[in-house]
Design a protein around this motif. Structure first.
Motif, short mmCIF file in Angstrom:
data_model
loop_
_atom_site.label_atom_id
_atom_site.label_comp_id
_atom_site.label_asym_id
_atom_site.label_seq_id
_atom_site.Cartn_x
_atom_site.Cartn_y
_atom_site.Cartn_z
N VAL A 98 0.84 -1.20 0.00
CA VAL A 98 0.00 0.00 0.00
C VAL A 98 0.87 1.25 0.00
N LEU A 99 1.95 1.21 0.76
CA LEU A 99 2.87 2.36 0.82
C LEU A 99 3.49 2.63 -0.54
N LEU A 100 3.89 1.58 -1.23
CA LEU A 100 4.49 1.75 -2.55
C LEU A 100 3.52 2.40 -3.52
N LEU A 101 2.26 1.99 -3.46
CA LEU A 101 1.27 2.48 -4.41
C LEU A 101 0.75 3.87 -4.07
N SER A 102 1.10 4.39 -2.88
CA SER A 102 0.48 5.65 -2.46
C SER A 102 1.46 6.75 -2.08
N THR A 103 2.75 6.46 -1.98
CA THR A 103 3.70 7.48 -1.53
C THR A 103 4.96 7.46 -2.39
N PRO A 104 5.70 8.58 -2.42
CA PRO A 104 6.98 8.61 -3.12
C PRO A 104 8.02 7.78 -2.40
N ALA A 105 9.08 7.45 -3.11
CA ALA A 105 10.07 6.50 -2.59
C ALA A 105 11.22 7.16 -1.84
N ALA A 145 6.26 -14.94 3.28
CA ALA A 145 4.90 -14.55 3.63
C ALA A 145 4.65 -13.08 3.32
N ALA A 146 5.61 -12.21 3.69
CA ALA A 146 5.47 -10.77 3.42
C ALA A 146 5.40 -10.51 1.92
N ASN A 147 6.25 -11.19 1.18
CA ASN A 147 6.27 -11.01 -0.27
C ASN A 147 4.97 -11.49 -0.91
N LEU A 148 4.44 -12.60 -0.41
CA LEU A 148 3.19 -13.14 -0.95
C LEU A 148 2.03 -12.18 -0.75
N SER A 149 1.92 -11.62 0.45
CA SER A 149 0.80 -10.71 0.71
C SER A 149 0.90 -9.45 -0.14
N ALA A 150 2.14 -8.94 -0.33
CA ALA A 150 2.31 -7.78 -1.20
C ALA A 150 1.99 -8.14 -2.65
N ALA A 151 2.41 -9.34 -3.06
CA ALA A 151 2.19 -9.77 -4.45
C ALA A 151 0.71 -9.89 -4.77
N VAL A 152 -0.10 -10.33 -3.81
CA VAL A 152 -1.55 -10.44 -4.04
C VAL A 152 -2.14 -9.07 -4.36
N ILE A 153 -1.72 -8.06 -3.60
CA ILE A 153 -2.23 -6.70 -3.85
C ILE A 153 -1.77 -6.21 -5.22
N PHE A 154 -0.48 -6.41 -5.52
CA PHE A 154 0.03 -5.95 -6.81
C PHE A 154 -0.67 -6.66 -7.97
N ALA A 155 -0.94 -7.94 -7.81
CA ALA A 155 -1.60 -8.69 -8.87
C ALA A 155 -2.99 -8.15 -9.17
N CYS A 156 -3.62 -7.54 -8.17
CA CYS A 156 -4.99 -7.03 -8.36
C CYS A 156 -5.02 -5.61 -8.91
#
Length: 252
Positions: free
Chosen positions: A90-97, A186-197
């Motif tokens: 969520v942070l990646l998709l909503s804030t600058p790096a 586990a952390a990567n999987l949960s992030a990947a699910v969001i990115f996939a959507c």
């Protein structure tokens, strides 16, 4: 995707899977390869995260001997890892790096020094229940922070996590590495699910890169299991320091 790009991504996946399952440095090999293959930075980042799901699968399969007896600890840490991965995505998709880019080199440098430093033997006396609760809470907060970074970008998140696990009671480098593989997976999987959507994932690149990651990550735990621990720790620590310098130069 051309044949040369396909070969590049498979090779990068094997190297990333190997280094990722050993030291958590998978993105150092895989993310630049996606950029070379022509993906823009954001698409490369989210594609990389989804492809690294295969890295987690291979790493966990290869780490099964060291995971025996760690079920209670891993069950305790999995919710923290999953929530951290979601928060990072969520942070990646909503804030600058820029903020993360500036603090990560410092964190990575400190973690690499912690890996290089000798590990003190645990105290003979058992800690009190209060001290144990506080230690577990502090560990969960630290792991949650690392998993947020893992979901956000993740380059060398494994070095940070490995340093923490080595300092919080892991019986050996191989056992700390096995726990790291599950938590980061586990952390990567949960992030990947969001990115996939909701993110611009390049699925052809995911398939090609993921194949290489699966091969490389399956071999990594075997290397850790049989390699001398002190040289392996030194190699991981030095690689982390080198990456910290590079990330620092890029950020500043």
């Amino acid at each position: 995707m051309s044949w040369s790009q396909t070969v590049l991504l498979v090779a990068a996946g094997i190297l990333g899977g190997l280094t990722g399952s050993i030291a958590g440095l998978a993105s150092v090999a895989t993310y630049p390869a996606l950029l070379v293959a022509g993906l823009p930075p954001v698409a490369a980042n989210v594609t990389n995260t989804v492809a690294l799901v295969f890295n987690g699968i291979g790493s966990i399969l290869g780490s099964r001997p060291e995971l025996a007896g760690q079920r209670q600890r891993i069950v305790r840490l999995l919710p923290v890892a999953l929530l951290g991965g979601v928060a990072g995505a969520v942070l990646l998709l909503s804030t600058p790096a820029e903020g993360f880019e500036k603090v990560v080199p410092l964190l990575l440098g400190l973690a690499s020094l912690a890996i290089l430093a000798p590990v003190r033997p645990p105290p003979v006396a058992a800690p009190s229940s209060r001290a144990q609760t506080l230690r577990r809470a502090a560990e969960a907060v630290a792991i949650g922070g690392i998993c947020i970074y893992g979901g956000y970008f993740g380059a060398a998140a494994g070095v940070l996590l490995l340093a923490l696990l080595l300092r919080s009671g892991a019986s050996s480098l191989a056992h700390a590495n096995a726990t790291k593989n599950v938590v980061l997976g586990a952390a990567n999987l949960s992030a990947a699910v969001i990115f996939a959507c909701v993110a611009p994932v390049h699925w052809t690149a995911v398939a090609v890169l993921g194949l290489g990651c699966l091969i490389g990550s399956r071999l990594g735990p075997i290397v850790v299991r049989h390699a001398p621990h002190r040289p392996m720790r030194i190699a991981i620590g030095l690689a982390g320091l080198a990456l910290a310098v590079k990330l620092g130069l890029d950020a500043y």
